[in-house]
Design an enzyme around this catalytic site. Structure first.
Site, PDB file in Angstrom:
ATOM      1  N   ASP A  23       0.826  -1.201   0.000  1.00 47.07           N
ATOM      2  CA  ASP A  23       0.000   0.000   0.000  1.00 47.07           C
ATOM      3  C   ASP A  23       0.862   1.252   0.000  1.00 47.07           C
ATOM      4  O   ASP A  23       0.469   2.284  -0.542  1.00 47.07           O
ATOM      5  CB  ASP A  23      -0.930  -0.018   1.220  1.00 47.07           C
ATOM      6  CG  ASP A  23      -2.040   1.004   1.119  1.00 47.07           C
ATOM      7  OD1 ASP A  23      -2.459   1.309  -0.007  1.00 47.07           O
ATOM      8  OD2 ASP A  23      -2.491   1.497   2.169  1.00 47.07           O
ATOM      9  N   HIS A 214      -7.483   0.534   9.531  1.00 49.36           N
ATOM     10  CA  HIS A 214      -6.519   1.029   8.535  1.00 49.36           C
ATOM     11  C   HIS A 214      -6.805   2.522   8.348  1.00 49.36           C
ATOM     12  O   HIS A 214      -7.790   2.893   7.723  1.00 49.36           O
ATOM     13  CB  HIS A 214      -6.708   0.258   7.222  1.00 49.36           C
ATOM     14  CG  HIS A 214      -5.763   0.670   6.130  1.00 49.36           C
ATOM     15  ND1 HIS A 214      -4.752  -0.149   5.684  1.00 49.36           N
ATOM     16  CD2 HIS A 214      -5.683   1.797   5.384  1.00 49.36           C
ATOM     17  CE1 HIS A 214      -4.090   0.452   4.706  1.00 49.36           C
ATOM     18  NE2 HIS A 214      -4.643   1.640   4.511  1.00 49.36           N
ATOM     19  N   CYS A 247      -3.808   6.031  -2.144  1.00 49.20           N
ATOM     20  CA  CYS A 247      -4.500   5.156  -3.082  1.00 49.20           C
ATOM     21  C   CYS A 247      -4.574   5.818  -4.442  1.00 49.20           C
ATOM     22  O   CYS A 247      -5.025   6.963  -4.564  1.00 49.20           O
ATOM     23  CB  CYS A 247      -5.915   4.846  -2.581  1.00 49.20           C
ATOM     24  SG  CYS A 247      -6.881   3.849  -3.738  1.00 49.20           S
TER      25      CYS A 247
END
Length: 296
Positions: A23, A214, A247
């Site tokens: 990530d 998260h 993201c």
């Protein structure tokens, strides 16, 4: 059903899932070499992290940074007590990840229909259907599966997400057999009050021992949000070394919660993480100084 994921015991211990290699790096513009990724994973393993998300078996067309997923998973450091996981979007990705030696699989969906369509080009329901063969494969190979719920508080397209919508997706992942379900503040707009409401709703569908948090630190509230989830019984939290990440399909998503900050936060509360704080600080200093990745 795949085996459960081992959880920390009591109120004096927490598990930190290090997501930097996946990530954290997936949104970097310049490609990081396979060797540098393996070096990072190896050093994080030396820190004592029990769980590291190493890579993602996704199409290089959509996430070029993860194109070397097979080489990373095959070459990643193996340690006693360390679990290396891989994010997979479907059966094809799951088969490849298992063949490369993944010890845990992770699937991802969203509590936002718009985000689901932008991120995976399918509805939430269609995405969940793709997980059925993944779960079957995991069970066949005795691997646990983690399910991510993106946009568990806010969506960059839809705005605030109702806690009930998150709980509904958590219930579906529970029924599919996910051993752990991570609720994600994907764009970092959450507040402790809203995290409390969201987690409280999800607890109607899954026990705290099955949930993880998260949090991104876009608004500087990630640690306060961790505390809100901790107070409701969550004992597993994600972070990324150096606060790497964001993201690619979530405009405005800044870096993940920095691992060093999370480790120090828990240490100040007398809660054990099992992580070598000095070695982690060394890694994060290298990242901050641009001395870790020669290509960044």
């Amino acid at each position: 059903m795949p085996p459960s994921i081992e959880q920390p015991g009591g109120d004096r211990q927490v598990t930190i899932v290090e997501v930097g290699p996946r990530d954290g790096l997936q949104n970097e513009k310049r490609l990081v070499s396979t060797g540098e990724k393996l070096r990072l994973i190896g050093m994080l393993a030396d820190c004592g992290f029990a769980r590291i998300e190493a890579t993602a078996f996704v199409s290089p067309k959509w996430v070029p940074q993860m194109a070397d997923h097979e080489a990373v998973m095959r070459g990643a450091a193996r340690r006693a007590g360390l679990v290396l996981s891989a994010l997979v979007p479907n059966e094809q990705g799951a088969r490849a990840a298992i063949a490369a030696g993944a010890q845990e699989l992770a699937v991802f969906t969203s509590a936002s229909e718009t985000f689901s369509k932008r991120n995976t080009n399918c509805t939430i329901e269609e995405g969940l259907a793709r997980f059925v063969p993944v779960m079957a494969l995991a069970a066949e190979h005795a691997l646990p599966v983690r399910g991510y719920v993106s946009c568990a508080v806010d969506c960059p397209y839809e705005g605030p997400i109702e806690p009930g919508a998150v709980a509904k997706v958590v219930a579906r992942l529970r029924d599919l057999g996910c051993a752990e379900i991570a609720v994600a503040d994907t764009i970092g707009r959450a507040t402790p009050e809203r995290v409390h409401a969201m987690v409280l709703a999800t607890l109607e569908e899954a026990e705290a021992a099955r949930l993880a948090g998260h949090f991104h630190d876009t608004s500087g509230l990630a640690l306060a949000n961790v505390d809100a989830a901790w107070d409701l019984g969550l004992r597993v939290f994600d972070s990324a070394a150096g606060g790497l990440g964001g993201c690619p399909y979530a405009p405005g998503a800044a870096g993940n919660l920095r691992s060093g900050a999370l480790v120090e936060h828990f240490a100040s509360r007398g809660i054990a993480t099992g992580v070598n704080r000095e070695l982690l600080a060394e890694i994060e200093n290298m990242l901050a100084e641009g001395a870790f990745f020669s290509e960044l």
